[in-house]
Every structure is written in structure tokens, then in C-alpha cells.
Design a protein around this motif. Sequence first.
Motif, PDB file in Angstrom:
ATOM      1  N   ASP A   1     -19.665  27.287   2.084  1.00  0.00           N
ATOM      2  CA  ASP A   1     -18.249  27.335   1.706  1.00  0.00           C
ATOM      3  C   ASP A   1     -17.864  26.095   0.923  1.00  0.00           C
ATOM      4  OD1 ASP A   1     -17.535  29.743   2.778  1.00  0.00           O
ATOM      5  OD2 ASP A   1     -17.213  28.903   4.781  1.00  0.00           O
ATOM      6  N   VAL A   2     -17.129  26.313  -0.145  1.00  0.00           N
ATOM      7  CA  VAL A   2     -16.645  25.205  -0.958  1.00  0.00           C
ATOM      8  C   VAL A   2     -15.164  25.026  -0.680  1.00  0.00           C
ATOM      9  CG1 VAL A   2     -16.183  24.503  -3.333  1.00  0.00           C
ATOM     10  CG2 VAL A   2     -18.375  25.536  -2.736  1.00  0.00           C
ATOM     11  N   ASP A   3     -14.744  23.775  -0.544  1.00  0.00           N
ATOM     12  CA  ASP A   3     -13.329  23.538  -0.255  1.00  0.00           C
ATOM     13  C   ASP A   3     -12.608  23.103  -1.527  1.00  0.00           C
ATOM     14  OD1 ASP A   3     -10.898  22.990   0.888  1.00  0.00           O
ATOM     15  OD2 ASP A   3     -11.549  21.179   1.908  1.00  0.00           O
ATOM     16  N   MET A   4     -12.577  21.806  -1.812  1.00  0.00           N
ATOM     17  CA  MET A   4     -11.859  21.360  -3.013  1.00  0.00           C
ATOM     18  C   MET A   4     -12.764  21.376  -4.229  1.00  0.00           C
ATOM     19  SD  MET A   4      -9.672  18.107  -2.050  1.00  0.00           S
ATOM     20  CE  MET A   4      -8.902  17.853  -0.507  1.00  0.00           C
TER      21      MET A   4
ATOM     22  N   PHE B   1     -17.047  18.964  -6.178  1.00  0.00           N
ATOM     23  CA  PHE B   1     -16.498  19.837  -5.129  1.00  0.00           C
ATOM     24  C   PHE B   1     -16.901  19.307  -3.768  1.00  0.00           C
ATOM     25  CE2 PHE B   1     -20.463  22.031  -4.096  1.00  0.00           C
ATOM     26  CZ  PHE B   1     -21.208  21.845  -5.257  1.00  0.00           C
ATOM     27  N   THR B   2     -16.214  19.804  -2.723  1.00  0.00           N
ATOM     28  CA  THR B   2     -16.556  19.374  -1.365  1.00  0.00           C
ATOM     29  C   THR B   2     -17.084  20.552  -0.563  1.00  0.00           C
ATOM     30  OG1 THR B   2     -14.314  19.755  -0.530  1.00  0.00           O
ATOM     31  CG2 THR B   2     -14.795  17.555  -1.343  1.00  0.00           C
ATOM     32  N   VAL B   3     -17.960  20.221   0.380  1.00  0.00           N
ATOM     33  CA  VAL B   3     -18.525  21.222   1.294  1.00  0.00           C
ATOM     34  C   VAL B   3     -18.488  20.629   2.709  1.00  0.00           C
ATOM     35  CG1 VAL B   3     -20.106  22.228  -0.407  1.00  0.00           C
ATOM     36  CG2 VAL B   3     -20.880  20.309   0.996  1.00  0.00           C
ATOM     37  N   HIS B   4     -18.753  21.455   3.694  1.00  0.00           N
ATOM     38  CA  HIS B   4     -18.858  20.943   5.058  1.00  0.00           C
ATOM     39  C   HIS B   4     -20.071  20.022   5.152  1.00  0.00           C
ATOM     40  CE1 HIS B   4     -19.279  20.830   9.411  1.00  0.00           C
ATOM     41  NE2 HIS B   4     -18.053  21.311   9.484  1.00  0.00           N
ATOM     42  N   ARG B   5     -19.944  18.950   5.928  1.00  0.00           N
ATOM     43  CA  ARG B   5     -21.011  17.962   5.982  1.00  0.00           C
ATOM     44  C   ARG B   5     -22.342  18.544   6.480  1.00  0.00           C
ATOM     45  NH1 ARG B   5     -19.264  12.038   8.096  1.00  0.00           N
ATOM     46  NH2 ARG B   5     -17.543  12.184   6.614  1.00  0.00           N
ATOM     47  N   ASN B   6     -22.226  19.545   7.344  1.00  0.00           N
ATOM     48  CA  ASN B   6     -23.463  20.185   7.851  1.00  0.00           C
ATOM     49  C   ASN B   6     -24.238  20.884   6.740  1.00  0.00           C
ATOM     50  OD1 ASN B   6     -22.803  19.471  10.392  1.00  0.00           O
ATOM     51  ND2 ASN B   6     -21.989  21.477  10.987  1.00  0.00           N
TER      52      ASN B   6
ATOM     53  N   LYS C   1     -10.979  13.901   4.608  1.00  0.00           N
ATOM     54  CA  LYS C   1      -9.812  14.535   3.992  1.00  0.00           C
ATOM     55  C   LYS C   1      -8.596  14.255   4.867  1.00  0.00           C
ATOM     56  CE  LYS C   1      -9.494  19.105   3.913  1.00  0.00           C
ATOM     57  NZ  LYS C   1      -9.752  20.487   3.479  1.00  0.00           N
ATOM     58  N   VAL C   2      -7.517  13.800   4.267  1.00  0.00           N
ATOM     59  CA  VAL C   2      -6.277  13.549   5.006  1.00  0.00           C
ATOM     60  C   VAL C   2      -5.194  14.420   4.370  1.00  0.00           C
ATOM     61  CG1 VAL C   2      -4.537  11.818   5.596  1.00  0.00           C
ATOM     62  CG2 VAL C   2      -6.968  11.189   5.588  1.00  0.00           C
TER      63      VAL C   2
ATOM     64  N   ILE D   1      -7.682  15.408  -4.981  1.00  0.00           N
ATOM     65  CA  ILE D   1      -6.369  15.843  -4.490  1.00  0.00           C
ATOM     66  C   ILE D   1      -6.330  17.365  -4.533  1.00  0.00           C
ATOM     67  CG2 ILE D   1      -3.869  15.869  -4.964  1.00  0.00           C
ATOM     68  CD1 ILE D   1      -4.323  13.213  -6.522  1.00  0.00           C
ATOM     69  N   SER D   2      -5.735  17.973  -3.525  1.00  0.00           N
ATOM     70  CA  SER D   2      -5.424  19.399  -3.687  1.00  0.00           C
ATOM     71  C   SER D   2      -4.100  19.688  -2.990  1.00  0.00           C
ATOM     72  CB  SER D   2      -6.542  20.290  -3.147  1.00  0.00           C
ATOM     73  OG  SER D   2      -6.458  20.395  -1.764  1.00  0.00           O
ATOM     74  N   THR D   3      -3.394  20.681  -3.473  1.00  0.00           N
ATOM     75  CA  THR D   3      -2.085  20.961  -2.895  1.00  0.00           C
ATOM     76  C   THR D   3      -1.899  22.459  -2.706  1.00  0.00           C
ATOM     77  OG1 THR D   3      -1.015  21.236  -5.044  1.00  0.00           O
ATOM     78  CG2 THR D   3      -1.039  19.025  -4.134  1.00  0.00           C
ATOM     79  N   SER D   4      -1.016  22.802  -1.789  1.00  0.00           N
ATOM     80  CA  SER D   4      -0.531  24.177  -1.701  1.00  0.00           C
ATOM     81  C   SER D   4       0.972  24.034  -1.531  1.00  0.00           C
ATOM     82  CB  SER D   4      -1.149  24.903  -0.505  1.00  0.00           C
ATOM     83  OG  SER D   4      -0.479  24.538   0.680  1.00  0.00           O
ATOM     84  N   GLU D   5       1.651  25.146  -1.316  1.00  0.00           N
ATOM     85  CA  GLU D   5       3.104  25.082  -1.147  1.00  0.00           C
ATOM     86  C   GLU D   5       3.523  24.153  -0.021  1.00  0.00           C
ATOM     87  OE1 GLU D   5       4.577  29.086  -0.498  1.00  0.00           O
ATOM     88  OE2 GLU D   5       6.247  28.454  -1.758  1.00  0.00           O
ATOM     89  N   ILE D   6       2.737  24.128   1.045  1.00  0.00           N
ATOM     90  CA  ILE D   6       3.181  23.369   2.223  1.00  0.00           C
ATOM     91  C   ILE D   6       2.193  22.291   2.655  1.00  0.00           C
ATOM     92  CG2 ILE D   6       4.582  25.309   3.056  1.00  0.00           C
ATOM     93  CD1 ILE D   6       2.412  25.633   5.299  1.00  0.00           C
ATOM     94  N   LYS D   7       1.268  21.912   1.795  1.00  0.00           N
ATOM     95  CA  LYS D   7       0.375  20.808   2.163  1.00  0.00           C
ATOM     96  C   LYS D   7      -0.130  20.040   0.937  1.00  0.00           C
ATOM     97  CE  LYS D   7      -4.114  21.842   1.143  1.00  0.00           C
ATOM     98  NZ  LYS D   7      -4.879  23.052   1.259  1.00  0.00           N
ATOM     99  N   ILE D   8      -0.413  18.765   1.173  1.00  0.00           N
ATOM    100  CA  ILE D   8      -1.073  17.952   0.156  1.00  0.00           C
ATOM    101  C   ILE D   8      -2.269  17.300   0.831  1.00  0.00           C
ATOM    102  CG2 ILE D   8      -0.846  16.073  -1.517  1.00  0.00           C
ATOM    103  CD1 ILE D   8       2.218  16.320  -1.047  1.00  0.00           C
TER     104      ILE D   8
END
Length: 417
Positions: free
Chosen positions: A299-302, A317-322, A352-353, A384-391
Motif C-alpha cells: 500500500d502506498v500512502d503519500m 512516496f511513502t509505504v508502511h515500514r514493514n 507522519k504527524v 505534505i498531504s491534505t484532505s477536507e478535514i486533515k493535514i
Amino acid sequence: MALIVHKYGGTSMGSPERIKNVARRVAKWKSAGHQLVVVVSAMSGETNRLLDLAKSISSSPNPRELDVIASTGEQVAMGLLAMAISELGLKARSYTGAQVRILTDNAYNKARIQSIDESRIRSDLDEGMVVVVAGFQGVDERGNITTLGRGGSDTSAVALAAALKADECLIYTDVDGVYTTDPRVVPEARRLHAVTFEEMLEMASLGSKVLQIRSVEFAGKYKVPLRVLSSLTDPLMSLEEEAKSGTLITFEEDSKMEQAIISGIAFNRDEAKITVMGVPDRPGIAYTILGPIGDANIDVDMIIQNASVDGMTDFSFTVHRNEYQQALDVLNNQVKAHIKATDIRGDNRICKVSLVGVGMRTHAGIASKMFRTLSEEGINILMISTSEIKISVVIDEKYMELAVRTLHKAFDLDQPV
Ligand code: ASP
Ligand code: MG
């Protein structure tokens, strides 16, 4: 009379004394005239013990047998609790997931619930019985035992509450609710009286461990009224007091008592960042890089692609550390030469914060305040990544605590509202 589902986690079921306390609490609710279905986790440490046992026999345990083994922790717990309830003079009966018939797909170790046959539970409830159900498990169409993934008892409880159209699902745990952030990192963190379902979903997916993310998805889909509260309080505290404690997961933003812009800060150390350097900036490049990653089930995140210089760009891009090493291997073996990348670089010392809050929808300037706060501490933002209710920002792991603490203060999360 209401139909209530309780769920008790591993810590709440952690010793015979604690199980007796759970029985006392359940008996109190039952005696007030409610119908009670109680979902239990294995006693704390038990699932790990069972999985370790399996690994001592096989280094790559057969997933089917792993579920056979892992599911027994909950079976022991449910029997003990049913007994403890009977000791208090109430009628109680326990069921495994297969006995209820919590039907799942056949994805061992991470099965998904497909349907629940609640008829047996209903007839027991009608006879005045307290029904105890093993969390974390189900059965596939062919009768194989399955489990729902670590922390899956939350999902069992919410799914049962949905199937039974319960009036409320109470998730009892070792913390007294959902906090603005992890109190182990920020001692001034406050308990939230209410949080919206969307915020809870973001927090769970961004690293807050209070509820299994799938249980929140389920609650949202079926509009299950959910409350997270402590099992370590006096089991005989008044029902009125107990019904007000913890954190309510609401569906209406307006009913949220707190109108803070930011509700919480989540963080997650499980990430790793990979950068593919010097790739041609042309259509299809993202697909060429991420296709093989997806094929490997990673799975890819950002994702970030920089603007190109002379037709060349970097792609991160970021992935789970495992899955970090595996992702690097895929890129080095299948992608690098193919797209003539100059280098593949990785960094698994990142975190990630994230700031989460539905108030962001109606307030501008949250992101810039977040970035300014971090820059004042000399913390460099990598992604950086954002959605309507998170940064969310990715930063060096060594600044994680500092970032969470300063943001918590900057957004007044330590102040009562
Ligand atoms: N006992 C399982 C686990 O440890 C399920 C749960 O506790 O929810 O993951
Ligand atoms: Mg849990």
C-alpha cells in the motif's frame, strides 16, 4: 428497555479479578432492564502468546491454522465471562463467531464480515439471557475459522450492534476515551467528550490506536451509535454517570459539544519514504513506478512528484515500514533500469504527524499555522498531504514528540473548551 452491545478489550479481561468486574458491570446494566450482548477480546497478551507459539512450530505458519490457533484466546475469555456472570445469579451463554454464524470471506488473518445470523442471539435475549460473543473471529462459507485482523474485536462488536440494530455500542477499554493526542506524548492531552465519525475515521487511519479502523468504517456505514469508555472505573458507578463518560462518536457535527477547529493530533511511526531520482517527466511514469508496487500488494500512502527540470523529475512516496525493504527490492529489480532512474533512495526514519478536525472545512489558515509552528522549531517538512478535514506532514522521526507537543499547544488543544 434498550438493546446494548458492550465490548471489553484484552486489558479489561486481563485477570480473573478484572473479568469479575466486567461481570459486575454487565450485571448492573442487565438489572436496569436492558438486553445485553457482550463481545470480548482474549485476555491481554494471550493473542501474542498464541501467535508466538505458532511461530515456534513454523517460521511461515499456514494462515488457516494460524486462525484456528489465534481464535482460541477469545473462546477462553468468553467462557470465563459467561461463568462469572452466572456466578452473580444471572443467565449467560457464550458463543464463538462460528456458532453465532458471523460469516466472513476466506481471507485468513484479515477476514471481512459478510453477514451475521442474529436469530440465536435474539432468542437468547428474549429468554433473559446475557449473550457473550467471542470477538475477532468468524467462519467462512465452508466452515473454516477466520480472524479479522489484530484489534478485530472492535469490529465484531460494531458489526453485531449493526446486525441487532442495537441502541448503543459501548467499547470499554483501558483508556477513558479518545484524547486530543496520546497522553504519553503530551501529558496535557484532554479527553474529547465527542468526536465526529469522520474525525474518528481519520484518527484511526492516521495512527490513533483507540479503535480498529474497520470498526469505525462499519459504524459509519450502519450508523451505529458508539461510545468509547473505561472499563477500569468502579463497575458499580451509576448508570447515568457511566452513560455520560468516555467519548461519544457522533454523526452530526452540530451535536458536537466542542467547537474547536482542530479535534486531535495523530502520529504514526510506521512509515518509510522512497524517492526515485532522475526519472523522465512523461505520461505514465507514476504508473510505471507504482504499478509493480501495487502488484506486490504494497500500500502506498503519500505521493509527491516534483516539477521537472530539463524534462527530469524526482518521484517520492511513502509505504508502511514493514514493506519498506520489499518496496525497495521491487523498484531496484523491476523498475530502475526500465525507466533509467538515476537512483532509488529510501528513508525509514520518518514519521507522519496529522492535524484532524471538521472545523478545517470552515476555517482558512490552519495549514499555514501548522507549517509556521513547525518551522519555528526548526523542523523540516519532507512531505505534505491534505484532505477536507486533515493535514498530514512527514518529518524526521527524531522530531516527532517535539512536533506533536508544539502543535498541541499552538492549537490550544490543552485548553478546556
Ligand atoms: N485478541 C485480538 C488481538 O489481540 C483481537 C482484539 O483484541 O481485538 O488483536
Ligand atoms: Mg483493541
